[in-house]
Write an enzyme that holds these catalytic residues in place. Structure first.
Site, PDB file in Angstrom:
ATOM      1  N   ILE A   1      19.083  16.425   7.208  1.00 52.81           N
ATOM      2  CA  ILE A   1      18.683  17.835   7.275  1.00 52.81           C
ATOM      3  C   ILE A   1      18.178  18.312   5.924  1.00 52.81           C
ATOM      4  O   ILE A   1      17.400  19.252   5.848  1.00 52.81           O
ATOM      5  CB  ILE A   1      19.819  18.756   7.772  1.00 52.81           C
ATOM      6  CG1 ILE A   1      21.022  18.739   6.826  1.00 52.81           C
ATOM      7  CG2 ILE A   1      20.235  18.410   9.184  1.00 52.81           C
ATOM      8  CD1 ILE A   1      22.013  19.876   7.082  1.00 52.81           C
ATOM      9  N   ASP A   2      18.622  17.659   4.840  1.00 51.55           N
ATOM     10  CA  ASP A   2      18.270  18.125   3.489  1.00 51.55           C
ATOM     11  C   ASP A   2      16.785  17.906   3.170  1.00 51.55           C
ATOM     12  O   ASP A   2      16.249  18.530   2.258  1.00 51.55           O
ATOM     13  CB  ASP A   2      19.108  17.387   2.434  1.00 51.55           C
ATOM     14  CG  ASP A   2      20.598  17.525   2.672  1.00 51.55           C
ATOM     15  OD1 ASP A   2      21.002  18.404   3.439  1.00 51.55           O
ATOM     16  OD2 ASP A   2      21.360  16.728   2.086  1.00 51.55           O
TER      17      ASP A   2
HETATM   18  O1  F6P Z   1      23.420  15.398   3.377  1.00 45.84           O
HETATM   19  C1  F6P Z   1      23.618  16.077   4.560  1.00 45.84           C
HETATM   20  C2  F6P Z   1      24.724  17.064   4.431  1.00 45.84           C
HETATM   21  O2  F6P Z   1      24.807  17.751   5.660  1.00 45.84           O
HETATM   22  C3  F6P Z   1      24.570  18.039   3.252  1.00 45.84           C
HETATM   23  O3  F6P Z   1      23.637  19.042   3.540  1.00 45.84           O
HETATM   24  C4  F6P Z   1      26.009  18.489   3.065  1.00 45.84           C
HETATM   25  O4  F6P Z   1      26.267  18.853   1.734  1.00 45.84           O
HETATM   26  C5  F6P Z   1      26.787  17.255   3.396  1.00 45.84           C
HETATM   27  O5  F6P Z   1      25.975  16.448   4.214  1.00 45.84           O
HETATM   28  C6  F6P Z   1      28.096  17.537   4.096  1.00 45.84           C
HETATM   29  O6  F6P Z   1      28.770  16.354   4.289  1.00 45.84           O
HETATM   30  P1  F6P Z   1      30.053  16.151   5.212  1.00 45.84           P
HETATM   31  O7  F6P Z   1      29.557  15.765   6.556  1.00 45.84           O
HETATM   32  O8  F6P Z   1      30.776  15.043   4.563  1.00 45.84           O
HETATM   33  O9  F6P Z   1      30.803  17.439   5.240  1.00 45.84           O
END
Ligand code: F6P
Length: 361
Positions: A141-142
């Site tokens: 998504i980033d």
């Molecule tokens: O890299 C994708 C992402 O959704 C980021 O936008 C976010 O900081 C991170 O993953 C969150 O990760 P987790 O699923 O470990 O909470």
């Protein structure tokens, strides 16, 4: 390689919209060529186990609801680097040899790895160590995977954030409030910037542009002076506090992720503007939606291109979208630099020309 190939496919890193759609595209194309596709469960963790956790994927698995759904039917993990695999007790363990053994035990001719830049770099290291025939597909998504203009899941996440702004605006207006929306996007502000423009935000803060609270306060006061009694603010999770520190959420078990800048900002704006402020944190809602049409199209384009690469025995490459074309590039090139927001690019310029405050002036 003769026909009748056996290929593996896995999803790695944080999930997003479009993963099931890309699995379907690969299975459709590959099975049409008479190949067998093995879905590996929970990313490289499925290959670590003996026997590996994998099962044959068939066309019929996908054509109903699955291709339309968020998530990944294979499962995924954000914290399973096989070169430093976390143990319940004791230090991390290098389990890369187990992953390579899993690939060999499944007698794979090639592996398609669907991941963000972190997962793709790890898969590439495994491929180089074990001689695995790897092709990668970018998803996150980033939208910060280098070189490709778009990664799977980004477009849907932007739509979800835009929908959120559409729903926050009426309630902001009804109550004369400043509404802050915090969105994900680890270290990159693409979601915040694009959804902010699309959703009519007054202020957009992204990690690529340093901000001063005073500039946001001036913007809100100017809005109030012009008769506009509400404001919409979008802030990316990786925006630091005024002292320059990123705000991290610690989870039980020791893991952490960005989160919390929205509330900090809310407190500061409430103090300084005397406006009523409310904060919404979208978080993982951005990841779980059904893929929109654009993500479904990209899933199909990337999936088909990845299968083509395997047919041509072009390995060590990531598929990408550039200038309206599906292309492929060496993985090293793709993960060399993250694709952050271009602060001098047309999207930032558009925001400025629209009078959106980006915090730096
Ligand atoms: O890299 C994708 C992402 O959704 C980021 O936008 C976010 O900081 C991170 O993953 C969150 O990760 P987790 O699923 O470990 O909470």
């Amino acid at each position: 390689m003769a026909d009748g190939k056996r290929i593996g496919i896995l999803t790695s890193g944080g999930d997003c919209a479009g993963l099931n759609a890309v699995l379907r595209a690969v299975v459709r194309d590959a099975s049409g060529r008479g190949w067998t596709v093995l879905g590996i469960e929970h990313g490289t963790q499925g290959l670590m186990e003996s026997p590996p956790r994998a099962h044959v994927l068939e066309n019929n698995d996908f054509d109903g609801t699955i291709m339309r759904q968020g998530g990944t039917i294979l499962g995924s993990s954000n914290y399973g680097n096989p070169f430093a695999f976390p143990q319940l007790d004791g230090p991390d363990l290098d389990r890369s040899d187990d992953v390579i053994a899993g690939y060999k035990a499944l007698r794979l001719d090639a592996l398609i790895g669907i991941g963000g830049d972190g997962s793709i770099a790890i898969l590439n290291k495994l491929a180089q160590k074990g001689g695995l025939n790897l092709v990668c597909i970018p998803k996150t998504i980033d939208n910060d995977v280098g070189v490709t203009e778009v990664s799977l899941g980004y477009d849907t996440a932007v739509q979800v954030a835009t929908d959120a702004l559409d729903m926050l605006q009426p309630t902001a207006a009804s109550h004369d409030r400043v509404m802050i929306l915090e969105v994900m996007g680890r270290d990159a502000g693409h979601i915040a910037l694009v959804a902010g423009i699309a959703g009519g935000a007054d202020v957009i803060l992204i990690p690529e542009i340093p901000y001063r609270i005073a500039n946001i306060v001036t913007k809100i006061r100017n809005l109030q002076a012009s008769g506009r009694r509400f404001a919409l603010v979008v802030v990316a999770e990786a925006v630091p506090n005024e002292a320059g520190n990123k705000i991290v959420q610690k989870y039980a078990g020791g893991r952490s992720a960005y989160g919390g800048i929205g509330h900090l900002l809310g407190d500061r704006l409430a103090e300084t503007t005397r406006a009523e402020v409310r904060v919404t944190v979208l978080g993982h809602v951005l990841r779980g939606a059904a893929p929109d049409a654009r993500d479904r199209l990209m899933a199909n384009i990337f999936g088909v291109h990845a299968v083509d690469l395997i047919a041509e025995e072009k390995f060590g490459r990531m598929v990408a979208w550039r200038d309206r074309q599906a292309v492929d590039i060496p993985i090293e090139e793709a993960v060399a630099e993250p694709a952050l927001v271009d602060v001098n690019g047309p999207v930032v310029r558009t925001a400025r020309q629209l009078g959106i405050c980006l915090g730096d002036e």
